[in-house]
Design a protein around this motif. Structure first.
Motif, PDB file in Angstrom:
ATOM      1  N   ASN A 176       6.761   6.115   8.539  1.00 33.97           N
ATOM      2  CA  ASN A 176       6.205   5.828   7.218  1.00 33.97           C
ATOM      3  C   ASN A 176       5.567   7.106   6.669  1.00 33.97           C
ATOM      4  OD1 ASN A 176       5.139   4.631   4.963  1.00 33.97           O
ATOM      5  ND2 ASN A 176       3.527   3.521   6.060  1.00 33.97           N
TER       6      ASN A 176
ATOM      7  N   TRP B  12       5.646   3.478  13.394  1.00 38.20           N
ATOM      8  CA  TRP B  12       5.515   2.175  14.058  1.00 38.20           C
ATOM      9  C   TRP B  12       6.599   1.942  15.090  1.00 38.20           C
ATOM     10  CZ3 TRP B  12       5.684   0.715   8.389  1.00 38.20           C
ATOM     11  CH2 TRP B  12       4.398   0.733   7.827  1.00 38.20           C
TER      12      TRP B  12
ATOM     13  N   HIS C 214       0.078   5.667   1.156  1.00 34.87           N
ATOM     14  CA  HIS C 214      -0.881   6.673   1.626  1.00 34.87           C
ATOM     15  C   HIS C 214      -0.576   8.035   1.006  1.00 34.87           C
ATOM     16  CE1 HIS C 214      -2.019   3.702   4.533  1.00 34.87           C
ATOM     17  NE2 HIS C 214      -0.826   3.704   5.093  1.00 34.87           N
TER      18      HIS C 214
ATOM     19  N   HIS D 247       4.616   0.361   1.170  1.00 33.42           N
ATOM     20  CA  HIS D 247       4.904  -0.459   2.354  1.00 33.42           C
ATOM     21  C   HIS D 247       3.931  -1.618   2.484  1.00 33.42           C
ATOM     22  CE1 HIS D 247       1.832   2.421   3.674  1.00 33.42           C
ATOM     23  NE2 HIS D 247       1.462   1.516   4.567  1.00 33.42           N
TER      24      HIS D 247
ATOM     25  N   GLN E  11       0.813  -1.213   0.000  1.00 37.34           N
ATOM     26  CA  GLN E  11       0.000   0.000   0.000  1.00 37.34           C
ATOM     27  C   GLN E  11       0.845   1.261   0.000  1.00 37.34           C
ATOM     28  OE1 GLN E  11      -1.933  -0.319   3.862  1.00 37.34           O
ATOM     29  NE2 GLN E  11      -3.050  -2.152   3.190  1.00 37.34           N
TER      30      GLN E  11
HETATM   31 ZN    ZN Z   1      -0.087   2.042   6.013  1.00 39.07          ZN
END
Ligand code: ZN
Length: 319
Positions: A170, A121, A101, A176, A99
């Protein structure tokens, strides 16, 4: 001890069943989970479809979005139209799709005024020699679209190794995929805009899941940021001290490992406390692994003791 002008807000988490989810949030985190495929614990959320309610005290039963709207003073009167963050724990029993974003500008324009999604994360646990998909190998836009349109996935995908205690930022535009066995604490912008680039040609109910190729090509950063800029280790951080892990335009995050009594000044608009290991007390109240609570603006000093690790996050007030 001085009476608090505002109490700590303990929240009831919301659980989301996912095809890739497992049961570790029940077995290891002792949450009451609704099934064996729980992929996400929305620990601090003011989103529709997962708005956390306050567990106890004078605000018992209020949702976080209600409090944000009706009691902005609890959050330092930030003047934002929605609670800016979303805190989750993710349990990936299977690989997630690949994916990307969008950022705020793209999401605002193409997704009805939504926020973009930066996420961060903390690796709570992972198998030995774990890897995740992070970034890609295309050198320019042309190569990017060729690799994606012609399914050159082996060449396209970049993998990075991850270990327990790693932290990963991220940024929007980063390709990712979370992989099987990862258990993550996630701090993110309050958004759920995700573009699916590739799903390993897996079938779900006999069908391929929808991909978002055009949007992905629009938002993927080319070339990808070097791996070394994305990931850091947290081993060996000093105990009984607030260790700043990241400060970006969306959030500020610290780690606090308590082994001796510690007085913490709450000097932020609000502080989200996520206990990720051990147990202890905050101002005499018992807290343990799996608890998430918010210290409001006027909380003052917090007296912490016990043996525990806490991740603390807030919206970056300089923004
Ligand atoms: Zn994500």
């Amino acid at each position: 001890m001085r009476e608090k002008r505002q109490p700590a807000l303990f929240l009831n988490p919301v659980f989301k069943q996912m095809i890739w989810g497992g049961n570790r949030l029940g077995t290891e985190w002792k949450y009451q989970i609704p099934g064996d495929h729980v992929g996400e614990c929305w620990a601090v959320s003011a989103r529709q479809g997962g708005d956390c309610t306050v567990k106890n005290g004078i605000y018992k039963g209020y949702t976080l979005s209600e409090l944000w709207e009706k009691k902005p003073e609890l959050f330092g009167n930030m003047g934002l139209d929605r609670f800016p963050l979303l805190i989750k724990i993710l349990d990936a029993k299977k690989d997630l799709s690949i994916q990307v974003h969008p950022d705020d500008t793209y999401a605002n324009l193409h997704e009805n005024g939504s926020l973009g999604k930066a996420e961060w994360w903390y690796v709570l646990d992972c198998p030995e020699n774990a890897e995740m998909v992070f970034g890609h190998n295309a050198r320019n836009k042309e190569e990017l679209s060729d690799m994606i349109n012609n399914g050159r996935w082996k060449e396209f995908i970049r993998k990075i190794s991850v270990k327990k205690g790693d932290i990963i930022q991220n940024e929007p535009g980063t390709v990712h995929a979370i992989t099987a066995g990862l258990l993550l604490l996630e701090v993110q912008q309050n958004s759920d805009i995700t573009y699916r680039v590739y799903d390993y040609d897996r079938l779900s109910d006999g069908k391929l899941r929808q991909l978002h190729i055009k949007e992905s090509l629009d938002v993927i950063t080319v070339p990808a940021r070097p791996e070394a800029e994305c990931r850091e280790k947290t081993d060996g951080l000093p105990q009984n001290k607030l260790n700043l892990l990241i400060s970006c335009e969306f959030y500020k995050i610290w780690k606090l490992d308590i082994t001796t009594p510690f007085v913490m000044k709450q000097d932020q608009p609000f502080m989200i406390m996520s206990v990720i290991e051990g147990e202890g007390l905050i101002d005499g109240q018992k807290i343990q692994k799996g608890d998430h609570f918010i210290l409001p603006a006027e909380y003052g000093e917090a007296y912490l003791q016990g043996n525990m690790q806490i991740i603390i996050s807030t919206c970056n007030p300089e923004k």
